[in-house]
Design a protein around this motif. Structure first.
Motif, PDB file in Angstrom:
ATOM      1  N   UNK A 160      24.501 -42.403 -72.970  1.00 16.64           N
ATOM      2  CA  UNK A 160      25.916 -42.306 -72.583  1.00 16.64           C
ATOM      3  C   UNK A 160      26.831 -42.767 -73.710  1.00 16.64           C
ATOM      4  N   UNK A 161      26.323 -43.659 -74.558  1.00 16.69           N
ATOM      5  CA  UNK A 161      27.146 -44.175 -75.651  1.00 16.69           C
ATOM      6  C   UNK A 161      27.254 -43.200 -76.813  1.00 16.69           C
TER       7      UNK A 161
ATOM      8  N   UNK B 137      29.554 -34.132 -78.806  1.00 23.03           N
ATOM      9  CA  UNK B 137      30.361 -33.808 -77.627  1.00 23.03           C
ATOM     10  C   UNK B 137      31.244 -34.993 -77.261  1.00 23.03           C
ATOM     11  N   UNK B 138      32.381 -34.677 -76.685  1.00 25.18           N
ATOM     12  CA  UNK B 138      33.353 -35.699 -76.279  1.00 25.18           C
ATOM     13  C   UNK B 138      33.073 -36.172 -74.864  1.00 25.18           C
TER      14      UNK B 138
ATOM     15  N   UNK C 261      34.015 -41.303 -78.020  1.00 29.16           N
ATOM     16  CA  UNK C 261      35.040 -42.021 -77.275  1.00 29.16           C
ATOM     17  C   UNK C 261      34.508 -43.161 -76.434  1.00 29.16           C
ATOM     18  N   UNK C 262      33.227 -43.141 -76.067  1.00 29.92           N
ATOM     19  CA  UNK C 262      32.712 -44.170 -75.159  1.00 29.92           C
ATOM     20  C   UNK C 262      32.629 -45.529 -75.857  1.00 29.92           C
TER      21      UNK C 262
ATOM     22  N   UNK D  97      31.609 -40.118 -61.833  1.00 36.19           N
ATOM     23  CA  UNK D  97      32.040 -39.280 -62.945  1.00 36.19           C
ATOM     24  C   UNK D  97      30.869 -38.988 -63.878  1.00 36.19           C
ATOM     25  N   UNK D  98      30.735 -37.754 -64.336  1.00 37.28           N
ATOM     26  CA  UNK D  98      29.803 -37.506 -65.447  1.00 37.28           C
ATOM     27  C   UNK D  98      30.397 -38.089 -66.723  1.00 37.28           C
ATOM     28  N   UNK D  99      29.555 -38.604 -67.606  1.00 37.25           N
ATOM     29  CA  UNK D  99      30.077 -39.150 -68.847  1.00 37.25           C
ATOM     30  C   UNK D  99      30.722 -38.052 -69.683  1.00 37.25           C
ATOM     31  N   UNK D 100      30.290 -36.806 -69.470  1.00 39.53           N
ATOM     32  CA  UNK D 100      30.853 -35.669 -70.190  1.00 39.53           C
ATOM     33  C   UNK D 100      30.625 -34.411 -69.372  1.00 39.53           C
ATOM     34  N   UNK D 101      31.442 -33.424 -69.609  1.00 37.89           N
ATOM     35  CA  UNK D 101      31.230 -32.102 -69.006  1.00 37.89           C
ATOM     36  C   UNK D 101      30.617 -31.130 -70.005  1.00 37.89           C
ATOM     37  N   UNK D 102      30.222 -31.643 -71.183  1.00 40.24           N
ATOM     38  CA  UNK D 102      29.641 -30.791 -72.223  1.00 40.24           C
ATOM     39  C   UNK D 102      28.141 -30.657 -72.004  1.00 40.24           C
TER      40      UNK D 102
END
Length: 340
Positions: free
Chosen positions: A203-204, A173-174, A208-209, A131-136
């Motif tokens: 990544x942090x 970004x979320x 939300x992470x 999984x990517x940590x985000x799609x943003x």
């Protein structure tokens, strides 16, 4: 709580493509559920070009991980993912990893990077969830010790600058919701090894992470790097690494710091890396005490792989990698010890 059976153990690896690959390869015999949550803010040469071409988050770490975790890493498709084009006519494509373009094309075709990664994972028959940590598509930035702001990952890890005071995203970004769900469902969350600021702490930064890590019932483990990293952690001790991570996560979140015993390195190997500015991180009694004071358990093991000789990495420094089998066994023992 009763100790879970082996098939129920779920591991989440959080960080960059190289270190997470070592974790997940080692985890295969011990953890039935294995998920990677991977950084997407790299702006280096090949990945940066792919981001510019397709207006997507960074695909490079994801590409590297997918190719490494493929059911057959020597298959034509896995090798193509890692192959770098040579083009004197089009400098933008010179050195481009073909897999970056494949992920870029899939993302444009399907609408987002997460779907592209899922399709590539299916094509490569990777047994792990990736999984990517985000799609943003956002930029990693840093405030330096002298107050200056640097923008984009390549500048954050640039050589010869003051230490990094803090990281942030521009724009904010979320996180990708399935990544947060994986953290919540894990038995063991592994942060690292990898580029400390530009992969792990990056990544942090996604909304939300950190909150998910604070809320998860999982044991949270930091796999410390084997060496310092030029432009990121120059002069930092092992305790400094742990302290910075605890500062970001908050107290009581990080449970274990898994540390390589660098005293086991051959002096010639240590000297070669030190000459390149990558100084082996030696754990001292003062480090152990400082880490315990932070509420984190330091575990020191011989985790480094046998010396493979210098590796040519695209625009990034080499390092002493962890041995996957030894690392996987150590993580399994941590999970079992803390499951009771």
């Amino acid at each position: 709580m009763s100790q879970p059976d082996l098939p129920s153990l779920r591991l989440v690896a959080l960080g960059g493509g190289g270190g997470s690959a070592q974790v997940l390869l080692g985890a295969r015999p011990f953890f039935a559920g294995r998920t990677a949550i991977i950084a997407v803010t790299d702006s280096g040469r090949s990945t940066g070009a792919a981001r510019m071409i397709a207006d997507i988050p960074a695909p490079g770490d994801l590409r590297n991980l997918l190719a490494t975790l493929a059911a057959d890493p020597d298959s034509p498709l896995a090798r193509l993912m890692q192959y770098r084009l040579r083009s004197s006519a089009l400098p933008l494509l010179d050195g481009m990893a073909v897999g970056n373009l494949i992920l870029a094309g899939l993302a444009q075709m399907e609408g987002d990077l997460a779907t592209a990664v899922a399709m590539a994972r299916q094509m490569l028959a990777c047994p792990e969830q990736v999984l990517p940590v985000s799609t943003a598509n956002t930029r990693l930035c840093a405030e330096l010790a002298d107050g200056r702001i640097v923008v984009e990952e390549a500048a954050v890890r640039a050589l010869g600058k003051p230490p990094i005071r803090r990281l942030f995203l521009d724009p904010p970004a979320a996180a990708h919701p399935p990544a947060l769900e994986a953290i919540a469902a894990a038995d063991l969350v592994v942060i690292g090894p990898g580029s400390f600021y530009t992969s792990l702490l990056a990544t942090l930064c996604f909304d939300g992470v950190v909150e998910a890590l604070r809320a998860t019932p999982a044991t949270v483990v930091f796999v410390c790097n084997t060496t310092t990293q030029p432009g990121q952690t120059d002069g930092m001790t092992i305790a400094d690494h742990v302290a910075r991570l605890v500062e970001v996560l908050g107290p009581g979140v990080l449970d274990v710091a898994l540390i390589n015993d660098a005293n086991a390195l051959h002096p010639a190997v240590a000297a070669r890396y030190s000459a390149a500015g990558l100084h082996p991180l030696l754990v001292t009694d003062a480090d152990r005490q400082a880490i315990r004071t932070l509420g984190v358990e330091p575990l020191v093991r011989e985790l480094a792989e046998s010396d493979p000789g210098p590796r040519e990495l695209w625009n990034k420094a080499d390092t002493i990698r962890h041995d996957p089998q030894t690392l996987g066994l150590a993580l399994w023992k941590i999970a079992l010890d803390r499951a009771g």
